[in-house]
Design an enzyme around this catalytic site. Structure first.
Site, PDB file in Angstrom:
ATOM      1  N   HIS A   1      -0.993   6.824  -0.107  1.00 12.75           N
ATOM      2  CA  HIS A   1      -0.450   7.139   1.245  1.00 12.75           C
ATOM      3  C   HIS A   1       0.796   8.122   1.760  1.00 12.75           C
ATOM      4  CE1 HIS A   1       2.441   4.905   1.662  1.00 12.75           C
ATOM      5  NE2 HIS A   1       1.713   4.192   0.937  1.00 12.75           N
TER       6      HIS A   1
ATOM      7  N   GLU B   1      -1.695  -2.481  -1.899  1.00 10.47           N
ATOM      8  CA  GLU B   1      -0.604  -1.834  -3.085  1.00 10.47           C
ATOM      9  C   GLU B   1      -0.861  -4.037  -3.636  1.00 10.47           C
ATOM     10  OE1 GLU B   1       1.657  -1.198  -4.928  1.00 10.47           O
ATOM     11  OE2 GLU B   1       2.442  -0.189  -3.120  1.00 10.47           O
TER      12      GLU B   1
END
Length: 249
Positions: free
Chosen positions: A24, A134
């Protein structure tokens, strides 16, 4: 004649997939965490969104994806269900900014993003998957919102693979071990192999990527190991080929 032993291999194309791995773009938690690591513990950065620089990174990667022709090859975009990855995915691989109110991947000013709406036309389908999240636990920036909060603002993303509306994976007092992140990453890649699509983009996180990529290229020249397993920069894309050498699947 050169006596050097060749390590070149040939594989049938139908046993290969191309995956485009993307970390990201810059989030507000990245900026604060680089200044002071303890900032990752702050509720201020719960499910952090992209910074203005992050959106610039998204726009730049989008240009590369289009100029290189990757956008025409990708059949599916897999995305981690956190705001920063959702924003990155639709910005890079979506149909582009629009003033329309229908056929949208992301609505205008989604969750106070101050960005125009992004179209779901002329782009591959998007699928949210929990396995590529994550590293879990403790840090509020890695806790997701309820799926019912995401759906209205990302109407073009398919959240059907996610069973729980609430985030039951993230624990406030238990930080996922790095080795467990790597195991989860391998589970994700094994699941990815079962998909019918041959060229897939994955928008995910640095922790997931580095703990998964270190498992590969152990039988290659060290330079390849370094290339595959080095940390991803914000909004970096790496294109890799997956190969089924077993012949089982």
């Amino acid at each position: 004649m050169d006596d050097t032993v060749s390590v070149t291999n040939l594989y049938p194309l139908h046993r290969c997939k191309t995956i485009h791995l993307v970390r990201h773009a810059q989030g507000f938690h990245n900026v604060a965490g680089e200044k002071e690591h303890s900032a990752y513990m702050s509720e201020e950065f719960f499910d952090a969104k992209l910074t203005d620089l992050g959106w610039q990174q998204v726009d730049n990667l989008r240009k590369h994806v289009h100029s290189s022709g990757i956008d025409q090859k990708v059949e599916l975009v897999i995305v981690s269900p956190l705001l920063r990855t959702l924003q990155t995915a639709v910005g890079v691989f979506g149909g582009g900014y629009t003033n329309e109110t229908e056929d949208l991947l992301m609505v205008e000013n989604a969750l106070d993003s101050n960005r125009a709406a992004i179209s779901s036309l002329d782009c591959p389908p998007f699928l949210a998957v929990e396995l590529c999240r994550e590293r879990l636990g403790v840090h509020p920036c890695d806790r997701r919102r309820s799926i019912n909060e995401y759906r209205p603002v990302f109407p073009g993303i398919d959240f059907s693979q996610i069973e729980s509306d609430a985030d039951i994976m993230w624990k406030p007092d238990i930080r996922e071990k790095n080795e467990d992140v790597g195991i989860r990453g391998m589970q994700f890649l094994n699941w990815l192999w079962t998909r019918k699509e041959r060229e897939i983009a994955v928008v995910t996180h640095s922790g997931l990527l580095i703990n998964t990529m270190t498992a590969f290229a152990n039988d290659c020249h060290p330079s390849m190991k370094i290339e595959i397993s080095k940390p991803f920069k914000n909004c970096e894309l790496r294109s890799l080929v997956m190969i089924d050498r077993s012949g089982i699947q």
